[in-house]
Structures are given as structure tokens and as C-alpha cells.
Design a protein around this motif. Structure first.
Motif, PDB file in Angstrom:
ATOM      1  N   UNK A 170       0.831  -1.192   0.000  1.00 10.57           N
ATOM      2  CA  UNK A 170       0.000   0.000   0.000  1.00 10.57           C
ATOM      3  C   UNK A 170       0.876   1.257   0.000  1.00 10.57           C
ATOM      4  N   UNK A 171       2.015   1.228   0.766  1.00  6.23           N
ATOM      5  CA  UNK A 171       2.917   2.376   0.748  1.00  6.23           C
ATOM      6  C   UNK A 171       3.482   2.614  -0.649  1.00  6.23           C
ATOM      7  N   UNK A 172       3.826   1.513  -1.351  1.00  8.01           N
ATOM      8  CA  UNK A 172       4.333   1.636  -2.713  1.00  8.01           C
ATOM      9  C   UNK A 172       3.266   2.210  -3.642  1.00  8.01           C
ATOM     10  N   UNK A 173       2.031   1.752  -3.473  1.00  6.62           N
ATOM     11  CA  UNK A 173       0.927   2.268  -4.292  1.00  6.62           C
ATOM     12  C   UNK A 173       0.702   3.745  -3.999  1.00  6.62           C
ATOM     13  N   UNK A 174       0.808   4.136  -2.677  1.00  5.70           N
ATOM     14  CA  UNK A 174       0.637   5.545  -2.300  1.00  5.70           C
ATOM     15  C   UNK A 174       1.698   6.417  -2.955  1.00  5.70           C
ATOM     16  N   UNK A 175       2.948   5.943  -2.966  1.00  4.48           N
ATOM     17  CA  UNK A 175       4.046   6.764  -3.480  1.00  4.48           C
ATOM     18  C   UNK A 175       4.066   6.820  -5.007  1.00  4.48           C
ATOM     19  N   UNK A 176       3.543   5.794  -5.682  1.00  2.00           N
ATOM     20  CA  UNK A 176       3.594   5.755  -7.164  1.00  2.00           C
ATOM     21  C   UNK A 176       2.275   6.163  -7.805  1.00  2.00           C
ATOM     22  N   UNK A 177       1.182   6.056  -7.064  1.00  2.00           N
ATOM     23  CA  UNK A 177      -0.130   6.345  -7.648  1.00  2.00           C
ATOM     24  C   UNK A 177      -0.642   5.228  -8.525  1.00  2.00           C
ATOM     25  N   UNK A 178       0.037   4.053  -8.490  1.00  5.41           N
ATOM     26  CA  UNK A 178      -0.349   2.935  -9.342  1.00  5.41           C
ATOM     27  C   UNK A 178      -1.231   1.960  -8.563  1.00  5.41           C
ATOM     28  N   UNK A 179      -1.841   1.030  -9.350  1.00  2.00           N
ATOM     29  CA  UNK A 179      -2.714   0.021  -8.744  1.00  2.00           C
ATOM     30  C   UNK A 179      -1.867  -0.921  -7.899  1.00  2.00           C
ATOM     31  N   UNK A 180      -2.364  -1.232  -6.737  1.00  2.00           N
ATOM     32  CA  UNK A 180      -1.749  -2.259  -5.905  1.00  2.00           C
ATOM     33  C   UNK A 180      -2.575  -3.519  -6.094  1.00  2.00           C
ATOM     34  N   UNK A 181      -2.027  -4.456  -6.874  1.00  2.00           N
ATOM     35  CA  UNK A 181      -2.761  -5.676  -7.169  1.00  2.00           C
ATOM     36  C   UNK A 181      -2.214  -6.804  -6.314  1.00  2.00           C
ATOM     37  N   UNK A 182      -3.103  -7.450  -5.639  1.00  2.00           N
ATOM     38  CA  UNK A 182      -2.687  -8.550  -4.777  1.00  2.00           C
ATOM     39  C   UNK A 182      -2.286  -9.728  -5.629  1.00  2.00           C
ATOM     40  N   UNK A 183      -1.042 -10.110  -5.549  1.00  2.00           N
ATOM     41  CA  UNK A 183      -0.602 -11.284  -6.287  1.00  2.00           C
ATOM     42  C   UNK A 183      -0.846 -12.562  -5.514  1.00  2.00           C
ATOM     43  N   UNK A 184      -1.238 -12.421  -4.248  1.00  2.00           N
ATOM     44  CA  UNK A 184      -1.450 -13.586  -3.395  1.00  2.00           C
ATOM     45  C   UNK A 184      -2.895 -14.050  -3.533  1.00  2.00           C
ATOM     46  N   UNK A 213       6.757  12.064  -4.938  1.00  2.00           N
ATOM     47  CA  UNK A 213       6.472  11.209  -3.785  1.00  2.00           C
ATOM     48  C   UNK A 213       6.033  12.036  -2.582  1.00  2.00           C
ATOM     49  N   UNK A 214       6.741  13.130  -2.305  1.00  6.56           N
ATOM     50  CA  UNK A 214       6.413  13.924  -1.126  1.00  6.56           C
ATOM     51  C   UNK A 214       5.023  14.536  -1.229  1.00  6.56           C
ATOM     52  N   UNK A 215       4.692  15.042  -2.430  1.00  5.90           N
ATOM     53  CA  UNK A 215       3.354  15.643  -2.586  1.00  5.90           C
ATOM     54  C   UNK A 215       2.275  14.576  -2.484  1.00  5.90           C
ATOM     55  N   UNK A 216       2.570  13.349  -2.985  1.00  3.47           N
ATOM     56  CA  UNK A 216       1.568  12.280  -2.891  1.00  3.47           C
ATOM     57  C   UNK A 216       1.346  11.878  -1.425  1.00  3.47           C
TER      58      UNK A 216
END
Length: 1017
Positions: A170-184, A213-216
Motif C-alpha cells: 500500500x505504501x508503494x501504491x501511495x508513493x507511485x499512484x499505481x494500482x496495488x494488485x494482490x498477487x497472493x 512522492x512527497x506531494x503524494x
């Protein structure tokens, strides 16, 4: 015998080898087709699953967009939006739609209290709500908005970031603005065990920048996501697959490094879906792997790799006729090879048989009493029988293969080749009589039939067969001599019988003039009428004999149809009136009034039919009609009918008509007289004129006798009697009048000016409405003839100015326009015009209208008339008499409703316009050709510039000239050009203009034939 068996054995072996080759080739082709079918199905399914993954991703993006619409999205608004998506219908695999806000530990207590107090969906709120699992953490992402809420209540408040792996994602999705898709993949037990996945997107504060990243992180609010069942998502795509024989297993790639991902199934890959419903990894494919088509295709799941493994038995991919194709190929190859082998094996024996048949045919043709030869297109003899060789004077071996000029006299060879070449070129059989002189000087007559024969696809020859008909020719000469003797006898008998008969009739006529005794006068009248009757019978017999002997020749003369019918009326009108009968003559529209044929024989048949109608009728009307049946370029088939209300006939009586010396009923001879020859002669005359005869009758209701004749169209202009001559008082009122002719068309100017000047008027011409106003202000005119459509200033505007001017308001203005509709009339009258006449102008109508108004003005002392130019529509309608007068001379109807004989040049209209004066008709017809030629130059220039407005103006201008001379087809094309709309395709204009030039050339040729060559003077 052994050799023959060996050859057939080799043939069978060759057939088996070819069959096996065909079988292998067909089997390979069938397998390739099956592979292609399998590949098509798998790629279609791959595309369908990818499209569904994208659509589900779009749902998540839609949720993000929802939170961007307001700063405080309520739980009720969230539910309403989710319900509007109609998940069961459009996204059946989605099992949960959630929102998890980002809650810092310092805000936890306030957040929990706010959720507990939220009564937007339930009146009591959520008093037991808390973040699960318990414990203190730096931040939380509890599931606070869930739909459907009832089924997901146990997940209410679950902190999804409590799991470190999910927190990192979720942190990665927050910083990139991309979809966080559960691979599990997660095994979901309800309602049935299946694999579930999810995808989430970050939600940022509305209006804040998110470019780094900081603004996101500063703008981060939380995340929205969906959970879905893989089986439902994939099953929808599989259901679209046409062939259920293809199976699919879906895996998720276990590698986290994209560089290490491979498109093959590995043991660490996680099962997502199996179309057999199992959630356990499947074992290897049963049976031999070579019996299957197997394919692994990639599917992108928001950056993760899914591997779709497809497999199907090869036999299941073979459909329809392909299952039998290898066997059919084997059979075809084997049987085909045997047939070809048999064909070549039989060639030798067939050739020997053909040679034997050729010798037999030569033997037959050599013994036939006819000259036979075949010749190719190079003039070489291909065949000649013994009789032909005898005539040529060379053996057959020296003729075949040589040119005709080498074995025959050049003159005879060229004459024969002229006929042979015609047969080869036309491809039609021809026959005719010929003659030749043998070596003994005896003349032989031959009946020759020549026809083209195709020896093969490239070689065509002419075959000629000539039969000696010398004896038949002698018999024909004897028959002709006997017929001539008969004709000579008839000629002598005609003289010997007619001479005393003329004396008897003449003397009786003279005696009738001097006798006074009633009884003697009665005797003489009976002698006179009996002599006339006998003379008519003699004439019928002589005509019948001439026709039977083929001695009656038809003349070809120009005649007017009206004159022919007038002769009938003059000869039989008195007889009809004595029986209180009325003769009614009808000429149907579209029939040319000027024809070429034998008017005497036409009159003879009509006289016979009308005489019979008078004879067998007691009262009422007798209709004599002429109407066109078939019309071509130079000929017309005319049907003449004579209808009476006489005694009529039964079908049996009708069948006995048109037979020599027969009447419908022998009792009619006693009552009405006659020999029955008249109808027979009429039938024969009609057939000589290319027609036939017939009758329609009903006892007690009269009869209709008819005949047809093929006549040529007239080539000389015959002036008919003018039945509408202009009265002297009409011209007297026009004589000396001063008339202003306002017309922009030079051709129409000259026509109108000469017509008016011939009637004694003084004419001044203006080219448009402005010139007309200037002339009216300078001098006085008794009348203004005003065209409507003109450049600079049209007729409507000019008339309004005239009516508004105190000095000019009483001027007589008569409209001249090619538009003959009632709306056009009303518009002219509303503009202030006194009268309305249509183009092309009929001279008699023009003079009558001018005479009427000038006489009226003279009677009123030329009192000025001020007309309103804004009269209401009801007052603008023309008076009844004027409307009728205009309708009588309305513009010609469209070409599709007109008879074809008048399409090119209406001679009647041309003659009517120019008073039947040949020199004027010729002059203005040629002037029109020059004017139209110049106009077409302007038309083509406007067409190149695609100026549709200019094309419409030119069409209107040329149309008036064409109608004035009767060139109605050309006028119709001009009318189509005039009616072009701005939105019409320019190709339509090109089509119209493309037809105008050829039609003008036809007109030039036709006018040259009709007028320049045939009009006297």
C-alpha cells in the motif's frame, strides 16, 4: 496377355503410391487447420480475459474519481454509487467494494467515535465499531466503507495494513499512484471454495498536487479497492468460447522479478483457476502429449503476470468434412491416378478407332451428291470431298492444306472467300443460291449452306455444303412463267371487264340526269348502283389475285395522318349520316402525325372496316382510332381500330373471318350483301405492311376491327390545315402597338421580336429589368412582355418598381416564364403583373392575350391601373379563364411522361411557334444549335470551377431556347441542371453535363435531316 496384366499391375502400384501421398498431404493440412482453429480460440479467450481485467481496473479508477467529486463523501453516497454500477449484471465477479482511510494513531479515537456516530445508513449508527486487530500502531487503514455491507460486516473495521506485506504494497501504491494488485490468491470458502484476488488504488485530497512522492504522501487520504472471484471473471470469457473442447488452467507467476518471468508453467506458480472447478494444481495431461494442442499465453494483471494454459485434443479440433478429408484424398489420388493411367492406356486404341471413323466419314461424304469443303481463317482448305475436288479440278491430296487461290481461279476464290469470311466473322449460319459452269459449259444451280465450326478452342473453320438444285430451278422458272401468264390474263380480263362496266355505269349516270319518268329513273338507279357494286367486287377479285400472285407493290410516301382520316370522313361521312351514325376520329397522344408508308392501302383497309361498321350498325357512334403500339428511332407500329355498336358476332363467327369468300354468317350476304373478300384483302394488306389484323366482338354489343402497320416516321414537313388561324381582328388590335420585350436570352429575344414584328407591332428589346426601367422612363410603350428570371434585376423586382412609380404604374405588364405552376402564377400576379403566359410561347396564345388587353385598354381610354404589390395570397390566384388558358399551353411534361417520338425534336411545337414557316423553323433551329453550343462552353467552365449557382443559371437560360424549338429532351437536362441544390454532389452535375453534349450532337443531326434537307426552300 501377360504384358497387359503387368501394365495394369504397375498402374495399381502407382495409384497406391499417389493415394498415400495425397493422404499424407491432406492429413498435414487438416492438422494445420486444427492448430489454427485452436490458436484462434485461445487468443480470443486471452483477449477477453484481458479486457475483463481492464474493465475491473476501471471500476477501481471510477471509485477514485468518485472521491474527487467532494471533500466529504458520505457512506450513503458511496453505497448509491456502487449500487448504480449494477455489479451483478456488469461485474459479476466483484465480491466486495471497499474504502480504507489512512488514520494516524493520534486520530484513532476521533475516527472511531465518528464512525460509531454515523447514522447515514442505520438510525443507531455503529456503536460497537472498532479497529481490528487491536493494538497500537503508527497508522491504520481500517475498512470503513464496504459494499455489500450485510455480507461483509465481519470485515468492518479490519486494518488491512496490519499485515506488513500489505502495508509495504500500500505504501508503494501511495508513493507511485499505481494500482496495488494482490498477487497472493486467497481461498474463499463461501458460497463455494474459490480463489479470490483484489486490487486497490490510492485516494488523494482533491485539488492538491501529486507530481512527486512527497506531494503524494502529503495528499494521501486512503485507498479504494475491490475483491473479486477469479473463477467468475474467467468463466465469463470461457463462456464466449465457441468450442468447449478447449480447456484452460490459469496460473499466477510466482516470480517477483520481471526479468526472471518465463512463459511456461513452473512448480512455484500459483493456481488461480481450473475449468474443472478444482482449486488444486492439476496433474499432467492424460495420455500421449503428442495427442494434444497446448499453448501458454500471457495476461497482464496490473503488472503481475498470469499464465493461461490452454489444451485440447487434436481430434477434437478437427471438424466437419476435415475428418474424412485424408481418406477422401487417398481415394481421389488412387482413383484419379487409375483414371489418368487408363486414359493414356486407351489413347492408342482410341486413335486407331478415330482413324477408322475418319476413313468411313470420307467414304460417306465422297459418295454424297453434294460439294463439301472446310476452310480455316487463313483461307487454307482443311477438308474437301471427292465432288468438291472434281469441281476444283485437283485431287483431294493437292487441295487440303493449300490456299484457295492456289487451287482455284483467283476471281472465284476471292468471291467464295468473301462469303466464307462473313460467316467466320458473324458466327452465323448463312445459306443462299449460287451457280457455276462445268467444263462442258453447262450451268449448274447450287443451294449452299455455310456455317462456322469450332475444331478446338483456338481454331474455327467454315464448312460449306452445296446441293445441286438445277432441276428445282427449272421447275421454279416454269412456275414463274405460269404465274406471269395468269397475271397477263388478269390484266386482259381487267381491261375487258372494266371497259363495258364503265360504259354501263357512265351511261346510267348520264341517263339519270335526263330521265323524268319515276319508274324509268328507278330502273336506272338500280342499274347504276348494281354496276357500282359489281365493279367493287371486280376490284376486290383483282386485288386478291394480285396479292396471291405477289404482284401488289406498296408505295412509300410521306403523308399526314389527319389527311388520311379526313379522306375517310369525306368518303363515308354522308353514308353514315344517312343512317344517323356519327363518325368519331381519335388520334392518341404520342403518335407522330407525319408518317411514311402507303396511304392508299391504309385508306383501303380503313374504308373496308368503316364501311362494314356502317353496314352493320343502325345508330350511335362509330369510333375510328389510331394509336402507337411500338416506337423506335425511325419506325412506329400504329394500331388502327374501328369500333361500332352493330349486330356483333359470336366466337364461332369470328373464327370464320379473314378467309377467302367467307362471311361470319351466310345470312348476312342476303341481308347486307358482300363477298367476304374485303376482310381477306385487308388482312393481306396489313401483313404486307408488317402488321396483322384482328377483331373483338360480342353479339348484340358491336365489334371492334383492328389492324396494325409498321410505318416509317415522316422525313418531310407536311403542313396540315391550320385549324386555329388567327382572326383578323386579333392582329388588327396588335398592329402598330409599341411593345417592350424584356428578355436576357438572345435566342428568345430574336424569336419574340420577329413574331411580334410579323404581326405589325414595333418592338424594343431590353436585356434585364434595369434596362427596362430606364427605357420606360424615356419613352412610352403600350405593353411590356417581362421575363421573370434575369441577371442584374429580375422581372419581379422590375414590376414592383413599375407599380410603385407614379408615371409607370399603369403600364401593361405581361409575365413570360418557363415555370407554369400555380404558385409561380400567384407570385407574378402578386408582384403586380397583369397577365401570365408560359414558355415556350404559343404565337396564337400570345396574340390573343395581347389583343384582349390592348382592346380592353383602348376601351378604357388607357386609364392607369395601380396594382398592389403586397396583395394577399388569396387575391393573387389567377382568374379561372386565365388558369384554363395557361393550362392549355402549359410547359411540356417531363421526359419520362412524354412519348419517345417527341423526345428529340417536337416538330409540332416548332411549327406552332414559327407559324409553320419552313424558313423560320430552319433558321431558329440552327440558331438554337449555335446558342446551345456556346452555352455548353460556359457550362463546362462553371463545372470545372464547381460553381453550382452558375450552372443553375446557365441551365435556366439554355432551357428556354430549347423549349422554344421543341428540343424537349435537351430542355429536360437543362431543367435538371437548373434545379441543382447547393448540397448536391458535383458528380450529379457532371453526369447531367456529360449527357448534354451527345444529345446536342443527335439534335444537330436530327435537325439537319428534318429541316435543313427536307423543308422546302
Amino acid at each position: 496377355m501377360a504384358t497387359r496384366s503387368l501394365l495394369w499391375g504397375l498402374g495399381l502400384l502407382l495409384a497406391f503410391i499417389m493415394g498415400a501421398t495425397f493422404y499424407a498431404t491432406a492429413a498435414k493440412g487438416v492438422e494445420d487447420d486444427a492448430q489454427q482453429r485452436f490458436d484462434n480460440l485461445t487468443r480470443a479467450t486471452q483477449y477477453s480475459i484481458s479486457a475483463r481485467v481492464k474493465s475491473y481496473s476501471d471500476v477501481v479508477r471510477g471509485l477514485v474519481a468518485l472521491f474527487q467529486t467532494t471533500d466529504n463523501l458520505s457512506r450513503l453516497q458511496f453505497r448509491q454509487y456502487v449500487q448504480s454500477l449494477d455489479m451483478p449484471q456488469h461485474f459479476p465477479a466483484i465480491e466486495a467494494v471497499t474504502y480504507a482511510p489512512n488514520v494516524e494513531d493520534a486520530d484513532r479515537v476521533a475516527f472511531v467515535a465518528a464512525v460509531r456516530a454515523d447514522k447515514s445508513l442505520t438510525p443507531l449508527g455503529y456503536p460497537k465499531f472498532d479497529i481490528k486487530p487491536g493494538g497500537k500502531r503508527a497508522h491504520y487503514s481500517p475498512l470503513s466503507y464496504l459494499e455489500p455491507m450485510g455480507m461483509l460486516m465481519e470485515k468492518f473495521g479490519v486494518d488491512i495494513t496490519a499485515n506488513p506485506a500489505i502495508d509495504r504494497a500500500m505504501n508503494l501504491s501511495r508513493d507511485t499512484g499505481q494500482v496495488s494488485a494482490s498477487g497472493q490468491p486467497v481461498v474463499v470458502q463461501q458460497p463455494l471454495p474459490h480463489i479470490g484476488l483484489g486490487m486497490r488504488l490510492p485516494v488523494y485530497k482533491r485539488g492538491m498536487p501529486v507530481h512527486d512522492v512527497s506531494s503524494r504522501r502529503a495528499a494521501y487520504l486512503g485507498s479504494v479497492g475491490i475483491g473479486f472471484g477469479v473463477s467468475k471473471l474467467v468463466q465469463g470469457a470461457i463462456d464466449e468460447m465457441a468450442d468447449r473442447q478447449v480447456h484452460m488452467i490459469l496460473y499466477s507467476d510466482a516470480s517477483t522479478d520481471p526479468e526472471k518471468r518465463r512463459l511456461q508453467i513452473e512448480k512455484d506458480d500459483r493456481l488461480l483457476f481450473n475449468d474443472n472447478g478444482s482449486i488444486d494444481k492439476p496433474a499432467a495431461l492424460p495420455g500421449d502429449p503428442g495427442d494434444y494442442f497446448v499453448s501458454v499465453l500471457p495476461i497482464d494483471f496490473n503488472g503481475s503476470l498470469w499464465k493461461a494454459q490452454f489444451y485440447a485434443r487434436k481430434d477434437d479440433m478437427v471438424v466437419g468434412f476435415d475428418r474424412w478429408l485424408p481418406l477422401v484424398a487417398f481415394t481421389t489420388g488412387s482413383v484419379g491416378t487409375m483414371l489418368i493411367y487408363s486414359y493414356f492406356f486407351s489413347l492408342y486404341s482410341q486413335r486407331r478407332k478415330a482413324q477408322e471413323q475418319r476413313r468411313l466419314l470420307d467414304s460417306v461424304l465422297d459418295n454424297v451428291d453434294a460439294h463439301v469443303y472446310m476452310k480455316d481463317q487463313e483461307r487454307r482448305f482443311v477438308y474437301a470431298n471427292a465432288k468438291m475436288a472434281q469441281v476444283i479440278g485437283h485431287p483431294v491430296e493437292e487441295i487440303v492444306g493449300r490456299y484457295d487461290r492456289e487451287v482455284m481461279p483467283v476471281s472465284l476464290a476471292d468471291a467464295a472467300w468473301a462469303e466464307d469470311r462473313t460467316v467466320l466473322q458473324d458466327g452465323q449460319k448463312r445459306s443462299g443460291e449460287d451457280q457455276y459452269t462445268d467444263r462442258d459449259g453447262v450451268v449448274h444451280h447450287l443451294w449452299t449452306v455455310k456455317a462456322p465450326v469450332h475444331l478446338d478452342q483456338e481454331t474455327t473453320v467454315v464448312i460449306a455444303l452445296s446441293t445441286d438444285v438445277t432441276e428445282l430451278h427449272k421447275l421454279k422458272e416454269q412456275a414463274q412463267a405460269a404465274n406471269q401468264a395468269k397475271s397477263d390474263f388478269l390484266s386482259n380480263m381487267s381491261h375487258e371487264i372494266r371497259t363495258p362496266m364503265n360504259s354501263v355505269i357512265g351511261m346510267a349516270h348520264l341517263a339519270l340526269k335526263s330521265v323524268t319518268n319515276p319508274k324509268q329513273k328507278d330502273y336506272l338507279q338500280k342499274i347504276y348502283h348494281s354496276g357500282q357494286h359489281l365493279l367493287g367486287i371486280i376490284n376486290d377479285i383483282l386485288d386478291f389475285s394480285k396479292i396471291e400472285a405477289g404482284k401488289l407493290d406498296l408505295e412509300v410516301l410521306d403523308f399526314a395522318l389527319e389527311s388520311l382520316l379526313t379522306n375517310i370522313s369525306n368518303q363515308l361521312g354522308e353514308s353514315a349520316s344517312r343512317k344517323d351514325l356519327e363518325l368519331v376520329f381519335e388520334i392518341w397522344p404520342g403518335l407522330s402525325h407525319q408518317l411514311r408508308g402507303d396511304p392508299l392501302r391504309l385508306e383501303q383497309v380503313l374504308l373496308n372496316f368503316v364501311s362494314n361498321a356502317i353496314k352493320f350498325s343502325e345508330n350511335g357512334r362509330i369510333y375510328i382510332r389510331a394509336r402507337p403500339v411500338e416506337d423506335r428511332d425511325n419506325t412506329t407500329v400504329v394500331r388502327f381500330e374501328v369500333q361500332d355498336n352493330g349486330i356483333g358476332m359470336t366466337p364461332a363467327q369470328v373464327q370464320m373471318l379473314f378467309q377467302s369468300f367467307h362471311q361470319a354468317d351466310t345470312s348476312t350476304t342476303r341481308k347486307y350483301g358482300g363477298t367476304g373478300l374485303g376482310l381477306v384483302i385487308s388482312k393481306q394488306l396489313a401483313e404486307l405492311m408488317g402488321g396483322t389484323v384482328g377483331v373483338e366482338s360480342e353479339p348484340g354489343h358491336g365489334s371492334t376491327f383492328w389492324f396494325t402497320a409498321r410505318l416509317q416516321k415522316g422525313t418531310h414537313l407536311l403542313q396540315a390545315t391550320d385549324t386555329s388561324a388567327i382572326q383578323p381582328d386579333v392582329l388588327a388590335s396588335i398592329h402598330g402597338a409599341s411593345i417592350l420585350l424584356v428578355e436576357d436570352n438572345i435566342f428568345s429575344q430574336q424569336v419574340g421580336q420577329e413574331l411580334l414584328e410579323d404581326s405589325g407591332a414595333t418592338v424594343v428589346v431590353a436585356n434585364n429589368g434595369k434596362e427596362a426601367i430606364d427605357l420606360l422612363l424615356k419613352e412610352h410603350f403600350d405593353c411590356v412582355l417581362m421575363d421573370v428570371q434575369m441577371p442584374v434585376m429580375d422581372g419581379y423586382e422590375a414590376t414592383r418598381i413599375i407599380r410603385a412609380h407614379p408615371k409607370l404604374s399603369g403600364t401593361l405588364v405581361i409575365a413570360m416564364t418557363a415555370n407554369a405552376g400555380r404558385e409561380d402564377q400567384a407570385r407574378c400576379l402578386a408582384a403586380g403583373m397583369d397577365e401570365f403566359i408560359t414558355k415556350p410561347i404559343a404565337p396564337n396564345l400570345l396574340f390573343s392575350v395581347l389583343s384582349k388587353w390592348m382592346s380592353q385598354r383602348a376601351a378604357e381610354g388607357r386609364t392607369p391601373q395601380v396594382r398592389s404589390t403586397t396583395a394577399p395570397a388569396a387575391e393573387a390566384a389567377p382568374p379561372p379563364n386565365q388558369a384554363a388558358l395557361t393550362a392549355q399551353f402549359a410547359s411540356p411534361e417531363p421526359v419520362e411522361n412524354r412519348d419517345n417520338s417527341q423526345e428529340l425534336l417536337d416538330m409540332r411545337m416548332l411549327a406552332q411557334t414559327f407559324g409553320n414557316k419552313p424558313e423560320k423553323m430552319r433558321k431558329y433551329a440552327n440558331m438554337f444549335l449555335d446558342s446551345a453550343r456556346d452555352g455548353l462552353v460556359e457550362v463546362r467552365a462553371a463545372l470545372e470551377q464547381e460553381d453550382k449557382k452558375r450552372l443553375s443559371e446557365l441551365g435556366h437560360r439554355i432551357k428556354s431556347s430549347a423549349r422554344a424549338v421543341g428540343a424537349m429532351s435537351f430542355a429536360d437536362l437543362c431543367l435538371q441542371l437548373e434545379h441543382l441544390n447547393p448540397e448536391d454532389d458535383i458528380a450529379k452535375a457532371r453526369d447531367i453535363v456529360g449527357r448534354m453534349q451527345p444529345l446536342l450532337e443527335k439534335l444537330r443531326e436530327h435537325i439537319g435531316q428534318e429541316l435543313n434537307a427536307n423543308v422546302p426552300g
